[in-house]
Design a protein around this motif. Structure first.
Motif, PDB file in Angstrom:
ATOM      1  N   ILE A 283     -18.528 -11.603  49.328  1.00 18.97           N
ATOM      2  CA  ILE A 283     -18.592 -11.460  50.780  1.00 18.97           C
ATOM      3  C   ILE A 283     -19.209 -12.724  51.379  1.00 18.97           C
ATOM      4  O   ILE A 283     -20.044 -13.369  50.744  1.00 18.97           O
ATOM      5  CB  ILE A 283     -19.428 -10.211  51.166  1.00 18.97           C
ATOM      6  CG1 ILE A 283     -19.320  -9.896  52.656  1.00 18.97           C
ATOM      7  CG2 ILE A 283     -20.871 -10.362  50.721  1.00 18.97           C
ATOM      8  CD1 ILE A 283     -19.894  -8.528  53.035  1.00 18.97           C
ATOM      9  N   VAL A 284     -18.796 -13.063  52.581  1.00 17.80           N
ATOM     10  CA  VAL A 284     -19.416 -14.123  53.365  1.00 17.80           C
ATOM     11  C   VAL A 284     -19.956 -13.449  54.624  1.00 17.80           C
ATOM     12  O   VAL A 284     -19.261 -12.660  55.263  1.00 17.80           O
ATOM     13  CB  VAL A 284     -18.413 -15.238  53.728  1.00 17.80           C
ATOM     14  CG1 VAL A 284     -19.070 -16.291  54.610  1.00 17.80           C
ATOM     15  CG2 VAL A 284     -17.835 -15.871  52.469  1.00 17.80           C
ATOM     16  N   GLN A 285     -21.215 -13.756  54.967  1.00 15.12           N
ATOM     17  CA  GLN A 285     -21.852 -13.153  56.135  1.00 15.12           C
ATOM     18  C   GLN A 285     -22.477 -14.246  56.996  1.00 15.12           C
ATOM     19  O   GLN A 285     -22.834 -15.305  56.491  1.00 15.12           O
ATOM     20  CB  GLN A 285     -22.952 -12.179  55.689  1.00 15.12           C
ATOM     21  CG  GLN A 285     -22.416 -11.045  54.834  1.00 15.12           C
ATOM     22  CD  GLN A 285     -23.524 -10.222  54.219  1.00 15.12           C
ATOM     23  OE1 GLN A 285     -24.310 -10.726  53.440  1.00 15.12           O
ATOM     24  NE2 GLN A 285     -23.571  -8.952  54.579  1.00 15.12           N
ATOM     25  N   TRP A 286     -22.616 -13.947  58.277  1.00 14.25           N
ATOM     26  CA  TRP A 286     -23.250 -14.884  59.202  1.00 14.25           C
ATOM     27  C   TRP A 286     -23.942 -14.102  60.297  1.00 14.25           C
ATOM     28  O   TRP A 286     -23.624 -12.946  60.553  1.00 14.25           O
ATOM     29  CB  TRP A 286     -22.221 -15.842  59.798  1.00 14.25           C
ATOM     30  CG  TRP A 286     -21.084 -15.127  60.477  1.00 14.25           C
ATOM     31  CD1 TRP A 286     -21.030 -14.701  61.783  1.00 14.25           C
ATOM     32  CD2 TRP A 286     -19.861 -14.711  59.877  1.00 14.25           C
ATOM     33  NE1 TRP A 286     -19.847 -14.058  62.026  1.00 14.25           N
ATOM     34  CE2 TRP A 286     -19.107 -14.050  60.869  1.00 14.25           C
ATOM     35  CE3 TRP A 286     -19.323 -14.831  58.593  1.00 14.25           C
ATOM     36  CZ2 TRP A 286     -17.844 -13.522  60.627  1.00 14.25           C
ATOM     37  CZ3 TRP A 286     -18.055 -14.298  58.354  1.00 14.25           C
ATOM     38  CH2 TRP A 286     -17.334 -13.654  59.361  1.00 14.25           C
TER      39      TRP A 286
ATOM     40  N   LEU B 279     -25.958 -18.408  57.286  1.00 16.39           N
ATOM     41  CA  LEU B 279     -24.658 -18.234  56.646  1.00 16.39           C
ATOM     42  C   LEU B 279     -24.956 -17.857  55.201  1.00 16.39           C
ATOM     43  O   LEU B 279     -25.811 -18.473  54.565  1.00 16.39           O
ATOM     44  CB  LEU B 279     -23.890 -19.558  56.716  1.00 16.39           C
ATOM     45  CG  LEU B 279     -22.487 -19.634  56.158  1.00 16.39           C
ATOM     46  CD1 LEU B 279     -21.549 -18.682  56.890  1.00 16.39           C
ATOM     47  CD2 LEU B 279     -21.974 -21.076  56.305  1.00 16.39           C
ATOM     48  N   SER B 280     -24.278 -16.841  54.696  1.00 13.76           N
ATOM     49  CA  SER B 280     -24.589 -16.349  53.366  1.00 13.76           C
ATOM     50  C   SER B 280     -23.314 -16.152  52.553  1.00 13.76           C
ATOM     51  O   SER B 280     -22.318 -15.659  53.065  1.00 13.76           O
ATOM     52  CB  SER B 280     -25.369 -15.044  53.519  1.00 13.76           C
ATOM     53  OG  SER B 280     -25.018 -14.088  52.605  1.00 13.76           O
TER      54      SER B 280
ATOM     55  N   LEU C 290     -26.524 -16.666  48.127  1.00 11.83           N
ATOM     56  CA  LEU C 290     -27.027 -17.944  48.626  1.00 11.83           C
ATOM     57  C   LEU C 290     -27.033 -17.845  50.142  1.00 11.83           C
ATOM     58  O   LEU C 290     -25.990 -17.642  50.761  1.00 11.83           O
ATOM     59  CB  LEU C 290     -26.149 -19.118  48.192  1.00 11.83           C
ATOM     60  CG  LEU C 290     -26.540 -20.464  48.794  1.00 11.83           C
ATOM     61  CD1 LEU C 290     -27.928 -20.890  48.321  1.00 11.83           C
ATOM     62  CD2 LEU C 290     -25.511 -21.526  48.465  1.00 11.83           C
ATOM     63  N   GLN C 291     -28.220 -17.950  50.721  1.00 11.01           N
ATOM     64  CA  GLN C 291     -28.344 -17.876  52.165  1.00 11.01           C
ATOM     65  C   GLN C 291     -28.790 -19.228  52.695  1.00 11.01           C
ATOM     66  O   GLN C 291     -29.795 -19.783  52.233  1.00 11.01           O
ATOM     67  CB  GLN C 291     -29.351 -16.787  52.534  1.00 11.01           C
ATOM     68  CG  GLN C 291     -29.329 -16.475  54.001  1.00 11.01           C
ATOM     69  CD  GLN C 291     -30.149 -15.247  54.284  1.00 11.01           C
ATOM     70  OE1 GLN C 291     -31.241 -15.372  54.817  1.00 11.01           O
ATOM     71  NE2 GLN C 291     -29.652 -14.086  53.923  1.00 11.01           N
ATOM     72  N   LEU C 292     -28.032 -19.746  53.637  1.00 16.00           N
ATOM     73  CA  LEU C 292     -28.318 -21.025  54.279  1.00 16.00           C
ATOM     74  C   LEU C 292     -28.818 -20.734  55.695  1.00 16.00           C
ATOM     75  O   LEU C 292     -28.166 -20.020  56.457  1.00 16.00           O
ATOM     76  CB  LEU C 292     -27.048 -21.880  54.337  1.00 16.00           C
ATOM     77  CG  LEU C 292     -26.350 -22.090  52.995  1.00 16.00           C
ATOM     78  CD1 LEU C 292     -24.961 -22.658  53.195  1.00 16.00           C
ATOM     79  CD2 LEU C 292     -27.174 -22.977  52.096  1.00 16.00           C
ATOM     80  N   VAL C 293     -29.974 -21.277  56.036  1.00 19.54           N
ATOM     81  CA  VAL C 293     -30.604 -21.028  57.332  1.00 19.54           C
ATOM     82  C   VAL C 293     -30.617 -22.331  58.121  1.00 19.54           C
ATOM     83  O   VAL C 293     -30.965 -23.388  57.578  1.00 19.54           O
ATOM     84  CB  VAL C 293     -32.040 -20.479  57.138  1.00 19.54           C
ATOM     85  CG1 VAL C 293     -32.703 -20.209  58.478  1.00 19.54           C
ATOM     86  CG2 VAL C 293     -32.014 -19.217  56.284  1.00 19.54           C
TER      87      VAL C 293
END
Length: 144
Positions: free
Chosen positions: A33-36, A48-49, A76-79
């Motif tokens: 899954i991709v989440q934002w 963005l994860s 992996l979560q990018l902040v």
């Protein structure tokens, strides 16, 4: 991690690696899954994860009864810092791609390509994709 495209490439490669001991596709054994969005645990900062969820075979219960698999997620979560280009990130309505369970190999590569194209169609996500994250967090945890 300073480059979202590099993170995406690593994520795509990771998703193509088979893992022993997980349930089959009929049990949603290996999904992604991709989440934002903006979440409380990031102090409301844009994020963005990229996540992979695995259903780990838990074996058998008492008297040979089947146990339910344990679900684990690698994420992996990018902040990111605030920016006018994605100030209205929450206005997109949806906040994720939904879990996908396409098989490893060509089907999964095609699904990832479709997801990447879809994300590019949102100006806020396209701008976020080009930015340098403030920080990143890599976690492995049991999913609810």
């Amino acid at each position: 991690m300073r480059d979202v495209e590099v993170a995406w490439g690593a994520f795509c490669e990771f998703l193509q690696v088979g893992i022993d001991g997980i349930e089959g596709p009929e049990d949603d054994g290996d999904g992604f899954i991709v989440q934002w969005g903006r979440w409380d645990w990031n102090d409301g900062r844009p994020a963005l994860s990229f996540g992979r969820q695995l259903a780990v075979s838990a074996g058998h219960g008492p008297e040979g009864l089947e146990w339910q698999p344990e679900y684990w997620q690698v994420e992996l979560q990018l902040v990111f810092a605030e920016d006018p280009a994605w100030a209205d990130l929450d206005s997109l309505g949806r906040q994720d791609t939904g879990f996908r369970f396409d098989g490893i190999g060509v089907p999964r590569a095609a699904a990832l390509g479709g997801i990447r194209s879809s994300l590019r169609s949102y100006p806020q996500l396209a701008a976020l994709w080009q930015a340098e994250p403030l920080r990143c967090d890599l976690t492995l945890e049991r999913a609810g």
